[in-house]
Design a protein around this motif. Structure first.
Motif, PDB file in Angstrom:
ATOM      1  N   TRP A  55      89.622  18.462  30.604  1.00  0.00           N
ATOM      2  CA  TRP A  55      89.306  17.034  30.668  1.00  0.00           C
ATOM      3  C   TRP A  55      90.580  16.251  31.020  1.00  0.00           C
ATOM      4  O   TRP A  55      91.688  16.686  30.760  1.00  0.00           O
ATOM      5  N   HIS A  56      90.400  15.106  31.623  1.00  0.00           N
ATOM      6  CA  HIS A  56      91.515  14.170  31.817  1.00  0.00           C
ATOM      7  C   HIS A  56      90.953  12.854  32.333  1.00  0.00           C
ATOM      8  O   HIS A  56      89.825  12.792  32.827  1.00  0.00           O
ATOM      9  N   PHE A  57      91.783  11.822  32.223  1.00  0.00           N
ATOM     10  CA  PHE A  57      91.355  10.469  32.582  1.00  0.00           C
ATOM     11  C   PHE A  57      92.154   9.894  33.740  1.00  0.00           C
ATOM     12  O   PHE A  57      91.945   8.739  34.107  1.00  0.00           O
ATOM     13  N   ILE A  58      93.078  10.673  34.291  1.00  0.00           N
ATOM     14  CA  ILE A  58      93.871  10.173  35.411  1.00  0.00           C
ATOM     15  C   ILE A  58      93.037  10.214  36.696  1.00  0.00           C
ATOM     16  O   ILE A  58      92.058  10.963  36.778  1.00  0.00           O
ATOM     17  N   PRO A  59      93.401   9.432  37.709  1.00  0.00           N
ATOM     18  CA  PRO A  59      92.686   9.542  38.984  1.00  0.00           C
ATOM     19  C   PRO A  59      92.887  10.934  39.582  1.00  0.00           C
ATOM     20  O   PRO A  59      93.986  11.483  39.545  1.00  0.00           O
ATOM     21  N   LYS A  60      91.826  11.519  40.111  1.00  0.00           N
ATOM     22  CA  LYS A  60      91.896  12.832  40.748  1.00  0.00           C
ATOM     23  C   LYS A  60      91.112  12.797  42.052  1.00  0.00           C
ATOM     24  O   LYS A  60      90.150  12.045  42.183  1.00  0.00           O
ATOM     25  N   ASP A  61      91.518  13.665  42.978  1.00  0.00           N
ATOM     26  CA  ASP A  61      90.773  13.764  44.229  1.00  0.00           C
ATOM     27  C   ASP A  61      89.358  14.278  43.977  1.00  0.00           C
ATOM     28  O   ASP A  61      88.401  13.848  44.624  1.00  0.00           O
ATOM     29  N   SER A  62      89.231  15.218  43.044  1.00  0.00           N
ATOM     30  CA  SER A  62      87.922  15.785  42.729  1.00  0.00           C
ATOM     31  C   SER A  62      87.924  16.256  41.282  1.00  0.00           C
ATOM     32  O   SER A  62      88.991  16.446  40.678  1.00  0.00           O
ATOM     33  N   ARG A  63      86.729  16.432  40.731  1.00  0.00           N
ATOM     34  CA  ARG A  63      86.562  16.881  39.360  1.00  0.00           C
ATOM     35  C   ARG A  63      85.389  17.848  39.287  1.00  0.00           C
ATOM     36  O   ARG A  63      84.628  17.992  40.238  1.00  0.00           O
ATOM     37  N   LYS A  64      85.243  18.468  38.131  1.00  0.00           N
ATOM     38  CA  LYS A  64      84.045  19.259  37.887  1.00  0.00           C
ATOM     39  C   LYS A  64      82.830  18.342  37.938  1.00  0.00           C
ATOM     40  O   LYS A  64      82.917  17.148  37.654  1.00  0.00           O
ATOM     41  N   GLY A  65      81.670  18.903  38.319  1.00  0.00           N
ATOM     42  CA  GLY A  65      80.434  18.139  38.281  1.00  0.00           C
ATOM     43  C   GLY A  65      80.073  17.469  39.593  1.00  0.00           C
ATOM     44  O   GLY A  65      80.691  17.697  40.637  1.00  0.00           O
ATOM     45  N   LEU A  66      79.055  16.625  39.512  1.00  0.00           N
ATOM     46  CA  LEU A  66      78.531  15.891  40.669  1.00  0.00           C
ATOM     47  C   LEU A  66      78.812  14.406  40.474  1.00  0.00           C
ATOM     48  O   LEU A  66      78.415  13.828  39.460  1.00  0.00           O
ATOM     49  N   PRO A  67      79.490  13.758  41.440  1.00  0.00           N
ATOM     50  CA  PRO A  67      79.826  12.345  41.260  1.00  0.00           C
ATOM     51  C   PRO A  67      78.670  11.425  41.640  1.00  0.00           C
ATOM     52  O   PRO A  67      77.837  11.757  42.483  1.00  0.00           O
ATOM     53  N   LEU A  68      78.661  10.256  41.054  1.00  0.00           N
ATOM     54  CA  LEU A  68      77.662   9.248  41.381  1.00  0.00           C
ATOM     55  C   LEU A  68      77.656   8.936  42.871  1.00  0.00           C
ATOM     56  O   LEU A  68      76.610   8.679  43.459  1.00  0.00           O
ATOM     57  N   MET A  69      78.825   8.990  43.518  1.00  0.00           N
ATOM     58  CA  MET A  69      78.903   8.627  44.937  1.00  0.00           C
ATOM     59  C   MET A  69      78.157   9.617  45.825  1.00  0.00           C
ATOM     60  O   MET A  69      77.845   9.302  46.974  1.00  0.00           O
ATOM     61  N   ASP A  70      77.863  10.812  45.315  1.00  0.00           N
ATOM     62  CA  ASP A  70      77.110  11.803  46.079  1.00  0.00           C
ATOM     63  C   ASP A  70      75.645  11.878  45.671  1.00  0.00           C
ATOM     64  O   ASP A  70      74.930  12.809  46.055  1.00  0.00           O
ATOM     65  N   MET A  71      75.193  10.893  44.888  1.00  0.00           N
ATOM     66  CA  MET A  71      73.812  10.875  44.413  1.00  0.00           C
ATOM     67  C   MET A  71      73.011   9.785  45.114  1.00  0.00           C
ATOM     68  O   MET A  71      73.568   8.754  45.532  1.00  0.00           O
ATOM     69  N   THR A  72      71.708   9.991  45.200  1.00  0.00           N
ATOM     70  CA  THR A  72      70.805   8.938  45.642  1.00  0.00           C
ATOM     71  C   THR A  72      70.665   7.917  44.519  1.00  0.00           C
ATOM     72  O   THR A  72      71.089   8.151  43.382  1.00  0.00           O
ATOM     73  N   ALA A  73      70.048   6.787  44.817  1.00  0.00           N
ATOM     74  CA  ALA A  73      69.827   5.765  43.796  1.00  0.00           C
ATOM     75  C   ALA A  73      69.006   6.319  42.637  1.00  0.00           C
ATOM     76  O   ALA A  73      69.292   6.039  41.462  1.00  0.00           O
ATOM     77  N   GLU A  74      67.986   7.114  42.951  1.00  0.00           N
ATOM     78  CA  GLU A  74      67.155   7.708  41.902  1.00  0.00           C
ATOM     79  C   GLU A  74      67.981   8.657  41.037  1.00  0.00           C
ATOM     80  O   GLU A  74      67.852   8.663  39.807  1.00  0.00           O
ATOM     81  N   GLN A  75      68.827   9.449  41.661  1.00  0.00           N
ATOM     82  CA  GLN A  75      69.651  10.378  40.905  1.00  0.00           C
ATOM     83  C   GLN A  75      70.682   9.643  40.051  1.00  0.00           C
ATOM     84  O   GLN A  75      70.969  10.046  38.914  1.00  0.00           O
ATOM     85  N   GLN A  76      71.228   8.561  40.573  1.00  0.00           N
ATOM     86  CA  GLN A  76      72.159   7.763  39.783  1.00  0.00           C
ATOM     87  C   GLN A  76      71.482   7.191  38.542  1.00  0.00           C
ATOM     88  O   GLN A  76      72.065   7.173  37.448  1.00  0.00           O
ATOM     89  N   THR A  77      70.248   6.731  38.713  1.00  0.00           N
ATOM     90  CA  THR A  77      69.506   6.210  37.567  1.00  0.00           C
ATOM     91  C   THR A  77      69.305   7.299  36.528  1.00  0.00           C
ATOM     92  O   THR A  77      69.475   7.063  35.311  1.00  0.00           O
ATOM     93  N   ALA A  78      68.973   8.498  36.963  1.00  0.00           N
ATOM     94  CA  ALA A  78      68.779   9.612  36.025  1.00  0.00           C
ATOM     95  C   ALA A  78      70.092   9.983  35.340  1.00  0.00           C
ATOM     96  O   ALA A  78      70.119  10.298  34.145  1.00  0.00           O
ATOM     97  N   ALA A  79      71.200   9.940  36.088  1.00  0.00           N
ATOM     98  CA  ALA A  79      72.503  10.256  35.502  1.00  0.00           C
ATOM     99  C   ALA A  79      72.886   9.228  34.442  1.00  0.00           C
ATOM    100  O   ALA A  79      73.353   9.585  33.346  1.00  0.00           O
ATOM    101  N   LYS A  80      72.679   7.957  34.740  1.00  0.00           N
ATOM    102  CA  LYS A  80      73.024   6.920  33.763  1.00  0.00           C
ATOM    103  C   LYS A  80      72.107   6.968  32.554  1.00  0.00           C
ATOM    104  O   LYS A  80      72.524   6.668  31.424  1.00  0.00           O
ATOM    105  N   ALA A  81      70.847   7.356  32.763  1.00  0.00           N
ATOM    106  CA  ALA A  81      69.933   7.529  31.624  1.00  0.00           C
ATOM    107  C   ALA A  81      70.413   8.672  30.733  1.00  0.00           C
ATOM    108  O   ALA A  81      70.268   8.620  29.505  1.00  0.00           O
TER     109      ALA A  81
END
Length: 360
Positions: free
Chosen positions: A79-105
């Motif tokens: 884990w870390h909180f510094i800015p990174k080029d990439s991280r584990k997981g799927l970012p919101l920027m690569d999700m559709t609006a529907e997927q972003q809603t599901a992620a935030k839920a």
């Protein structure tokens, strides 16, 4: 031209997406755990298993391969909180609006409304950093550059995990079924800590996302008499950062500062409010468990330590530590415009072991 257009679009996303407004030079609330207003979008709160399953089912196979990882993966404790080029997981920027809603839920299923509001506001501060830092920050500053990772299989009686992480945000959860069994490391940060200009209706001048975390510390340290302050003051220079940032387990040094048993009743109340403002970002069951652990270990054994200035604009740090937990708060870095001590990092860690793992 394309870069300028992208900059404008990202800033607009930040300034106009729904959220509530945090405090503008107001005193902390009586509870010490609420922002001045909590009028943001109220999400329907699903059970964690349902929320996680809904999120994963919304993804393609390739997307799911990024967002779903084995529970025993070493990435779970990275884990870390510094800015990174990439991280584990799927970012919101690569999700559709529907997927972003599901992620935030899914995020909302793991935290309280207060925790959700603060987390999503921290995300939106990236748009302000983009505005302040200009086109050179495109790619580095992005309100949607926050990554969601599910570890293991969310199911009844199954052990699984969740990470939501990006710049100035790292939330880490271990579940058994729908029950949260660990919720640390719990990190939030803010840059700028206080907005010195207005950035639209949702971000007026004076907004402070982590206001209570800072102001309650000031309130307690300035209430100490000379003898108490001598006990609370930490030796050496003001730290440059919270300890063990990015490490899988917290430091286990002995508690420093003044013990709660040496505080007046009013000062003990302030110390409890500091603890509450961090704990209240989590679900009620987590808050209750944390409080039980503190009480069972003895509140008198909780210590408060301070280093640095006792007013805004100059570097300062505090630590609150009991036998079962440690909180650290630091504000020593300048903000994006060069204003001194206007950049907060703060964390809650589990001295029985983060990530639902024992400390070796």
């Amino acid at each position: 031209m394309r870069r300028a257009t992208l900059l404008s679009a990202m800033l607009a996303w930040t300034l106009f997406c729904p959220m509530h407004v945090f405090g503008q030079e107001k005193k902390p609330s009586d509870s010490g755990s609420r922002p001045p207003a909590e009028q943001g979008k109220k999400w329907k709160v699903s059970k964690p298993i349902v929320a996680a399953s809904t999120f994963l089912e919304s993804l393609s196979d390739d997307e799911r391969a990024k967002a779903s990882v084995e529970y025993q993966s070493a990435d779970r404790v990275g884990w870390h909180f510094i800015p990174k080029d990439s991280r584990k997981g799927l970012p919101l920027m690569d999700m559709t609006a529907e997927q972003q809603t599901a992620a935030k839920a899914l995020l909302r299923a793991a935290v309280s409304q207060l925790g959700f509001d603060k987390a999503t506001t921290i995300m939106q501060l990236e748009g302000i950093l983009l505005k302040l830092e200009g086109e050179a920050a495109i790619g580095r500053r992005n309100p949607e550059k926050y990554y969601f990772t599910v570890f293991g299989t969310p199911a009844n009686q199954q052990v699984w995990g969740l990470s939501v992480e990006g710049h100035h945000l790292s939330l880490n959860f271990s579940f058994k079924g729908n029950s949260i069994v660990d919720s640390t490391p719990q990190f939030m940060g803010a840059n700028p800590a206080k907005l010195n200009d207005s950035f639209g209706e949702k971000f007026p001048k004076g907004t402070r996302v982590l206001r209570d975390e800072e102001e309650l510390g000031f309130e307690l340290v300035t209430s100490l008499d000379e003898k108490q302050l001598a006990s609370a003051t930490l030796p050496g220079e003001v730290p440059e950062e919270i300890r063990a940032a990015g490490e899988a387990q917290p430091p286990t040094d002995a508690a420093r500062g003044i013990a709660a048993s040496q505080l007046t009743t009013e000062q003990q109340s302030l110390l409890k409010k500091i603890i509450e403002v961090y704990a209240a970002k989590m679900k009620p069951g987590v808050v209750k468990k944390r409080q039980e652990l503190i009480n069972n270990a003895g509140f008198d054994n909780v210590h408060f330590g301070w280093s640095g200035a006792m007013k805004t604009g100059q570097g300062h740090y505090y630590i609150v530590q009991g036998p079962t937990f440690v909180i650290e708060f630091i504000n020593v870095q300048a903000d994006a415009e060069g204003n001194p001590a206007n950049h907060i990092h703060c964390v809650w860690r589990d001295l029985e072991g983060d990530f639902n793992l024992p400390i070796a």
